[in-house]
Design a protein around this motif. Structure first.
Motif: not given
Length: 645
Positions: A98-120
């Motif tokens: 854990f680093l820190e908590s904020k009330l907003n976020s300006n960070e960019t989320i990494q995009n990638f191909d999602f695969f259903t590797l676990d039905y549960d």
């Protein structure tokens, strides 16, 4: 972890990602109906997580995501009576701490191909998809090792303590679906046998890659499952033969008879022209394409061009083609009657009358002469010496001089007008002084990499290198005097002891260090090239010892800092001019447009490569330092008191 309450899971700050995943999966399995229920939230916008309900009413979300630059993010949303009350963003390092908590976020989320590797669990599928993405990048030598290790540890632990289903061949529904799809492809009557086999082959490769990533992420040995999978594929292959036996028989016969001949002649036809080209042009191709390793290649081009043009001149009846010999520079006669007459290009009628094509021909002639007189490596090495080795420390010294003068003027004006604006100027100026010191210190430490002289092969060192040490010592003493908390690195002390910091303040003494000033004729190009050409060649060839991309990035990094510092030289020169006017009781000049233009230049220079500075140089502070200094300058522009006074 069954004793954990639902509200506690939503609001708790988990010290590690590992603890968060274990508590989440444990509570999802063991939560009591009177406490509420947890459902897996589907993958959306590169995030996945859980939805928490009480009495069929939403009470909160927790979403997990991988950040683009480094680390992870947990987005927590808390609801009361179906109304959003608060949102919190918890940031975690690549190691999962854990680093820190904020009330907003300006960070960019990494995009990638999602695969259903676990039905549960969509969250586990999300985690395994990230691992699959990174496993594919490993093949190209690019991967975030700390992030991969963190996610593998989480997945391994969840699997060991029994919170995940063991992905064997028999009970892995995803794998079974993938296997059954190969049979469905074979049943298609609209596809030919070769088309069906190509689709099935690509499908199996993708299936095996996903299944291997899943087993690897969970820490399961892949050998036995893939042996079993091989026999299953053999069984499925026999099934497919039975579905369309006549089509399969014709396809197999064609592949191993006529298909072999077609493959052979197709490859011969496709590569015949390439083979002939290599046989004819091989020597020339090797000679000129390997130009960075063979610095004489472009020199040969210059000689060929010269021979062609000389021949054309001799054969031409009108003798209209200009000679390739560079015209001697005619010295200007200086008249000293009332004022020195300086030649201005704006008064040159002969130059103005030349057309665009003729002017470009002149520059082409200049390039031909350069290629004839200097090899490619020497030309490039000369530019590198001027742009990086010499310019950078001199620009730093020039800005330091302006800063020193500005601080003296600030001290004088504070005695007359101790306004908060001038006090803030002292603070921001001191920050820029520290920035200059830090960049010059880094330039000295990185000098080996900047000039690529790790093995001390260069024949003629820059005398400015010695002066750089002297300047850094002067800057260090001034910063220590101004700030008692300023700490001098031990590495700098060790380097300074080994270096000669003697400087030459007189032009006659400078000749002992300067090669060009020791010449018989200090304006003789031939004399300078006679001993500097080899040095320039070595400088260029040393650059090509490293990867080309590394070389270009380092130049971009150094030149970006140099441009930023150079712009501030003009800024502090303008500030000095204004302060001197104020001290003399005069109205200062209005430099609003120039101030704004310089700010636009510095902002454009920084923002255009900010993303790469932040993401590709994780331990470098240049992006943080630059942002602070630009905000300081923007704050200065917003305070119009300086200009009004």
């Amino acid at each position: 972890m069954a004793h954990l309450e639902l509200d506690e899971l939503l609001t708790k700050i988990h010290p590690t990602l590992d603890e968060f995943f274990i508590e989440t999966f444990s509570l999802k399995r063991n939560v009591k109906k009177d406490q509420g229920n947890i459902e897996w939230a589907s993958f959306y916008n590169s995030m996945s997580g859980i939805s928490c309900y009480k009495n069929s009413q939403i009470v909160g979300y927790i979403f997990f995501a991988k950040l683009l630059n480094a680390g992870f993010l947990l987005k927590r949303s808390h609801y009361q009576q179906g109304i959003l009350q608060s949102t919190r963003f918890d940031y975690y390092s690549e190691e999962g701490n854990f680093l820190e908590s904020k009330l907003n976020s300006n960070e960019t989320i990494q995009n990638f191909d999602f695969f259903t590797l676990d039905y549960d669990s969509s969250m586990m599928s999300h985690l395994l998809s990230i691992l699959h993405f990174n496993y594919q990048q490993i093949k190209d030598g690019v991967v975030a090792y700390n992030s991969v290790r963190t996610l593998e540890q989480i997945a391994n632990r969840l699997h060991r303590i029994g919170l995940l289903r063991n992905p064997t061949i028999s009970n892995d529904s995803i794998l079974q679906d993938e296997i059954d799809k190969t049979v469905n492809f074979e049943q298609s009557s609209s596809l030919k046998w070769r088309e069906r086999q190509k689709i099935i082959k690509e499908y199996k490769q993708k299936r095996n890659s996903l299944f291997m990533s899943k087993l690897r992420g969970l820490g399961i040995n892949i050998i036995i499952p893939f042996i079993i999978l091989f026999f299953i594929d053999v069984r499925q292959y026999l099934k497919r033969l039975i579905i369309q036996p006549w089509s399969s028989l014709k396809g197999i016969c064609f592949k191993y008879t006529l298909g072999v001949l077609i493959w052979f002649f197709t490859n011969v036809r496709d590569n015949l022209g390439y083979s002939v080209a290599l046989a004819i042009y091989g020597p020339f191709t090797f000679y000129f394409i390997t130009q960075p390793m063979n610095p004489h290649a472009m020199w040969a081009v210059g000689k060929v061009r010269k021979a062609y043009l000389d021949t054309a001149v001799n054969l031409s009846p009108q003798k209209m083609i200009p000679s390739t010999k560079p015209k001697a520079l005619i010295p200007v006669k200086i008249q000293t009657q009332q004022s020195t007459i300086f030649p201005l290009s704006s008064k040159s009628a002969a130059l103005d009358s030349r057309s665009f094509s003729v002017r470009m021909d002149d520059f082409k002639q200049m390039q031909i002469n350069l290629e004839q007189n200097m090899v490619f490596a020497a030309r490039m090495g000369r530019i590198e010496q001027m742009e990086t080795q010499l310019n950078f420390p001199l620009i730093v010294e020039s800005v330091w001089f302006e800063l020193t003068q500005y601080q003296k003027n600030l001290a004088k004006i504070l005695k007359k007008s101790p306004s908060p604006f001038y006090k803030n100027e002292i603070k921001t100026t001191n920050q820029f002084q520290q920035y200059l010191w830090d960049k010059l210190y880094r330039f000295i430490l990185d000098y080996t990499y900047v000039v690529f002289d790790k093995d001390n092969e260069q024949t003629k060192k820059s005398f400015y290198y010695r002066r750089t040490f002297s300047l850094l010592n002067k800057m260090t003493k001034r910063l220590q005097k101004a700030d008692k908390y300023f700490v001098v690195p031990k590495k700098l002390i060790a380097i300074t002891k080994k270096s000669n910091t003697q400087v030459y303040n007189d032009l006659s003494l400078l000749k002992d260090e300067s090669f060009v000033l020791r010449q018989k004729d200090s304006f003789s190009t031939d004399e300078l090239r006679s001993y500097m050409t080899r040095h320039w060649e070595i400088l260029f060839l040393q650059q090509n010892k490293v990867q080309e991309s590394s070389n270009f990035a380092l130049q971009t990094y150094v030149w970006s800092i140099r441009n930023f510092i150079w712009a501030h030289q003009t800024v502090f020169s303008l500030k000095n001019s204004n302060l001197r006017a104020v001290l003399q009781g005069q109205i200062p000049e209005q430099y609003n447009e120039l101030y704004a233009s310089l700010y636009n230049l510095m902002q454009l220079e920084f923002v255009s490569i900010k993303k790469e500075l932040e993401n590709s140089l994780p331990h470098d502070l240049e992006a943080q330092q630059r942002m602070i200094l630009l905000k300081n300058y923007k704050n200065f522009l917003d305070q119009k008191q300086f200009i009004r006074k």
